[in-house]
Design a protein around this motif. Structure first.
Motif, PDB file in Angstrom:
ATOM      1  N   UNK A   1       0.806  -1.217   0.000  1.00 40.87           N
ATOM      2  CA  UNK A   1       0.000   0.000   0.000  1.00 40.87           C
ATOM      3  C   UNK A   1       0.842   1.272   0.000  1.00 40.87           C
ATOM      4  N   UNK A   2       2.181   1.102  -0.007  1.00 44.65           N
ATOM      5  CA  UNK A   2       3.045   2.292  -0.006  1.00 44.65           C
ATOM      6  C   UNK A   2       3.054   2.971  -1.366  1.00 44.65           C
ATOM      7  N   UNK A   3       2.997   2.170  -2.420  1.00 40.19           N
ATOM      8  CA  UNK A   3       3.057   2.717  -3.782  1.00 40.19           C
ATOM      9  C   UNK A   3       1.668   2.873  -4.372  1.00 40.19           C
ATOM     10  N   UNK A   4       1.379   4.061  -4.873  1.00 41.34           N
ATOM     11  CA  UNK A   4       0.175   4.271  -5.668  1.00 41.34           C
ATOM     12  C   UNK A   4       0.649   4.315  -7.108  1.00 41.34           C
ATOM     13  N   UNK A   5       0.059   3.483  -7.943  1.00 42.09           N
ATOM     14  CA  UNK A   5       0.559   3.371  -9.316  1.00 42.09           C
ATOM     15  C   UNK A   5      -0.593   3.442 -10.303  1.00 42.09           C
ATOM     16  N   UNK A   6      -0.252   3.727 -11.553  1.00 42.56           N
ATOM     17  CA  UNK A   6      -1.284   3.730 -12.583  1.00 42.56           C
ATOM     18  C   UNK A   6      -0.630   3.432 -13.926  1.00 42.56           C
ATOM     19  N   UNK A   7      -1.458   3.257 -14.940  1.00 36.75           N
ATOM     20  CA  UNK A   7      -0.953   3.034 -16.304  1.00 36.75           C
ATOM     21  C   UNK A   7      -1.475   4.161 -17.179  1.00 36.75           C
ATOM     22  N   UNK A   8      -0.561   4.807 -17.908  1.00 35.82           N
ATOM     23  CA  UNK A   8      -0.942   5.904 -18.803  1.00 35.82           C
ATOM     24  C   UNK A   8      -0.787   5.430 -20.234  1.00 35.82           C
ATOM     25  N   UNK A   9      -1.897   5.194 -20.908  1.00 35.70           N
ATOM     26  CA  UNK A   9      -1.764   4.787 -22.310  1.00 35.70           C
ATOM     27  C   UNK A   9      -2.648   5.582 -23.252  1.00 35.70           C
ATOM     28  N   UNK A  10      -3.800   6.080 -22.770  1.00 36.22           N
ATOM     29  CA  UNK A  10      -4.688   6.838 -23.659  1.00 36.22           C
ATOM     30  C   UNK A  10      -4.114   8.224 -23.939  1.00 36.22           C
ATOM     31  N   UNK A  11      -4.335   8.692 -25.155  1.00 36.50           N
ATOM     32  CA  UNK A  11      -3.830  10.009 -25.548  1.00 36.50           C
ATOM     33  C   UNK A  11      -5.004  10.926 -25.892  1.00 36.50           C
ATOM     34  N   UNK A  12      -4.739  12.184 -26.259  1.00 39.58           N
ATOM     35  CA  UNK A  12      -5.860  13.093 -26.534  1.00 39.58           C
ATOM     36  C   UNK A  12      -6.853  12.576 -27.581  1.00 39.58           C
ATOM     37  N   UNK A  13      -6.428  11.631 -28.433  1.00 44.84           N
ATOM     38  CA  UNK A  13      -7.354  11.069 -29.425  1.00 44.84           C
ATOM     39  C   UNK A  13      -8.474  10.284 -28.750  1.00 44.84           C
ATOM     40  N   UNK A  14      -8.231   9.830 -27.507  1.00 40.92           N
ATOM     41  CA  UNK A  14      -9.250   9.074 -26.782  1.00 40.92           C
ATOM     42  C   UNK A  14      -9.405   7.634 -27.247  1.00 40.92           C
ATOM     43  N   UNK A  15      -8.463   7.149 -28.044  1.00 36.78           N
ATOM     44  CA  UNK A  15      -8.566   5.762 -28.535  1.00 36.78           C
ATOM     45  C   UNK A  15      -8.013   4.783 -27.509  1.00 36.78           C
ATOM     46  N   UNK A  16      -8.622   3.587 -27.464  1.00 39.29           N
ATOM     47  CA  UNK A  16      -8.216   2.584 -26.469  1.00 39.29           C
ATOM     48  C   UNK A  16      -7.357   1.491 -27.088  1.00 39.29           C
TER      49      UNK A  16
ATOM     50  N   UNK B   1      18.600   4.212 -20.463  1.00 36.70           N
ATOM     51  CA  UNK B   1      18.136   5.603 -20.417  1.00 36.70           C
ATOM     52  C   UNK B   1      17.231   5.932 -21.593  1.00 36.70           C
ATOM     53  N   UNK B   2      15.988   6.180 -21.261  1.00 34.25           N
ATOM     54  CA  UNK B   2      14.991   6.608 -22.245  1.00 34.25           C
ATOM     55  C   UNK B   2      14.391   7.915 -21.752  1.00 34.25           C
ATOM     56  N   UNK B   3      13.864   8.697 -22.693  1.00 35.27           N
ATOM     57  CA  UNK B   3      13.084   9.873 -22.298  1.00 35.27           C
ATOM     58  C   UNK B   3      11.778   9.876 -23.086  1.00 35.27           C
ATOM     59  N   UNK B   4      10.754  10.463 -22.471  1.00 33.71           N
ATOM     60  CA  UNK B   4       9.427  10.514 -23.086  1.00 33.71           C
ATOM     61  C   UNK B   4       9.021  11.965 -23.284  1.00 33.71           C
ATOM     62  N   UNK B   5       8.368  12.228 -24.417  1.00 35.87           N
ATOM     63  CA  UNK B   5       7.836  13.565 -24.668  1.00 35.87           C
ATOM     64  C   UNK B   5       6.465  13.414 -25.312  1.00 35.87           C
ATOM     65  N   UNK B   6       5.477  14.078 -24.733  1.00 37.07           N
ATOM     66  CA  UNK B   6       4.124  13.989 -25.285  1.00 37.07           C
ATOM     67  C   UNK B   6       3.090  14.083 -24.190  1.00 37.07           C
ATOM     68  N   UNK B   7       1.839  13.761 -24.542  1.00 36.89           N
ATOM     69  CA  UNK B   7       0.727  13.931 -23.594  1.00 36.89           C
ATOM     70  C   UNK B   7      -0.078  12.658 -23.452  1.00 36.89           C
ATOM     71  N   UNK B   8      -0.413  12.325 -22.220  1.00 33.20           N
ATOM     72  CA  UNK B   8      -1.335  11.221 -21.940  1.00 33.20           C
ATOM     73  C   UNK B   8      -2.571  11.801 -21.267  1.00 33.20           C
TER      74      UNK B   8
ATOM     75  N   UNK C   1       0.724   6.884 -29.731  1.00 33.72           N
ATOM     76  CA  UNK C   1       1.638   7.476 -30.717  1.00 33.72           C
ATOM     77  C   UNK C   1       2.803   8.205 -30.047  1.00 33.72           C
ATOM     78  N   UNK C   2       2.748   8.365 -28.724  1.00 40.09           N
ATOM     79  CA  UNK C   2       3.771   9.134 -28.028  1.00 40.09           C
ATOM     80  C   UNK C   2       5.149   8.491 -28.204  1.00 40.09           C
TER      81      UNK C   2
END
Length: 374
Positions: free
Chosen positions: A121-136, A151-158, A142-143
């Motif tokens: 219960x220490x970690x609160x986690x989630x999965x971010x996959x949907x984008x502004x298009x709203x597709x499942x 080492x990876x970096x991410x740029x975009x919106x979820x 597309x991000x």
């Protein structure tokens, strides 16, 4: 509907009883209304209690990673009870989405690193996959992710990330040269901006996450993210169906109870033909929805070949049954059902948001047709 003898064991019934009495004391309507008004959307003290004393977050996490190693049927029972009481907590995002993603990722190091914190219960986690298009679906991701190795970096919106503004671990689906891949991002990572969205259903918080060269750690094999996510979305659809069934059962009870006590023209409204029919139809739909959800839970605990088709079937059917039940509950309550003070509308909004989550019934019927080759 598939007919099968689905009886719960004594141990499972005991689990249901324990969880229900816990939620009746901790997630009564007053508590739900209090939590949905807060920014975080939950009570940290109750969340800790759920993890430490009840062991709910770790229920279906394997024992090797600090969980209790129960199956998906037990998890389904817990979700059903949470749906019944509209529990405001990041349980679905943490346990159903994130923990399942880690469990099915095949990444031993990631499991060791993150699952014990989720289980406690220490970690609160989630999965971010949907984008502004709203597709499942896979095409909706597309991000871009750039980098390699460690080492990876991410740029975009979820978008529409459940509990995305409070999670301290975010599993993000993004595209690398190899295809969709999964990444772990810390909640306080550099270049991450989190904005709580105003949602129709205030009992389930969502957020917009913006990434600007945000550091991320690959989970599982590069390019194999969708295989994992596809399974997780089926498991999530089944989990949500269980939750919907809990809510549907509750509004059915509310409607029947009201029909017994509300008197019009000198007799209880439950004695009128129209109300009887409404209640009977609700009962039939709720019971059928239970069959679909329970069968889905069984397929999920077995991880068998039927899971994909049953997940879509359960999600489509339970979404409609729950939404219909909440609408009828308001009708049976008449004027009072429309008021803000009455809990009927809380269930109505949860039913509507759940119907759209992970794809609406039309999307899932289409998916079902593809999956069984129609």
């Amino acid at each position: 509907m598939i007919a099968m003898n689905f009886a719960f064991t004594d141990e499972q019934e005991e689990l249901r009883k324990t969880v229900r009495s816990f939620l009746e004391s901790k997630s009564a309507e007053t508590a739900v209304r209090e939590q949905m008004e807060t920014e975080s959307g939950f009570d940290p003290a109750i969340w800790s209690q759920m993890g430490e004393q009840m062991g709910l977050q770790g229920l279906h996490i394997p024992e090797a990673y600090g969980g209790s190693g129960y199956g998906y049927v037990e998890l389904g029972i817990v979700l059903e009870e949470m749906g019944r009481s509209l529990l405001c907590a990041p349980f679905f995002s943490t346990v159903v989405l994130a923990a399942n993603t880690l469990i099915h990722s095949g990444d031993e190091a990631a499991k060791q690193a993150y699952l014990p914190g989720i289980a406690s219960g220490e970690t609160i986690a989630t999965v971010a996959f949907t984008e502004p298009s709203g597709k499942w679906d896979e095409a909706g991701i597309t991000m871009p992710a750039s980098g390699s190795g460690d080492s990876y970096t991410l740029t975009g919106t979820k978008m529409f990330v459940i509990d995305g503004h409070t999670a301290n671990l975010i599993i993000v689906a993004a595209r690398t040269a190899g295809g969709v891949s999964l990444f772990a991002v810390e909640g306080n990572a550099a270049g991450l901006t989190r904005t709580a969205l105003s949602t129709m259903d205030q009992t389930r918080k969502q957020a917009k996450l913006e990434f600007a060269n945000t550091p991320a750690k690959l989970i599982g094999a590069e390019g194999k993210g969708w295989d994992t996510l596809n399974t997780v979305l089926d498991l999530a659809a089944v989990g949500l169906a269980a939750e919907q069934v809990g809510g549907a059962q509750k509004v059915l009870e509310m409607a029947v109870e009201y029909a017994k006590v509300r008197v019009q023209f000198g007799r209880p409204i439950g004695s009128f033909q129209a109300i009887k029919h409404k209640c009977a139809d609700m009962l039939l739909e709720v019971e059928s929805a239970k069959s679909a959800a329970y069968y889905g839970m069984w397929c999920a605990s077995e991880m068998n070949d039927e899971l994909a088709s049953v997940a879509s079937l359960a999600k489509a059917y339970c979404s409609e049954a729950y939404f219909h039940a909440t609408a009828e509950n308001i009708q049976i309550h008449g004027g009072i059902g429309f008021t803000w003070e009455h809990p009927a509308h809380l269930y109505f909004k949860r039913a509507k948001s759940s119907e759209l989550l992970f794809g609406d019934p039309t999307y899932h019927r289409e998916l079902l047709a593809q999956r069984i080759g129609i």
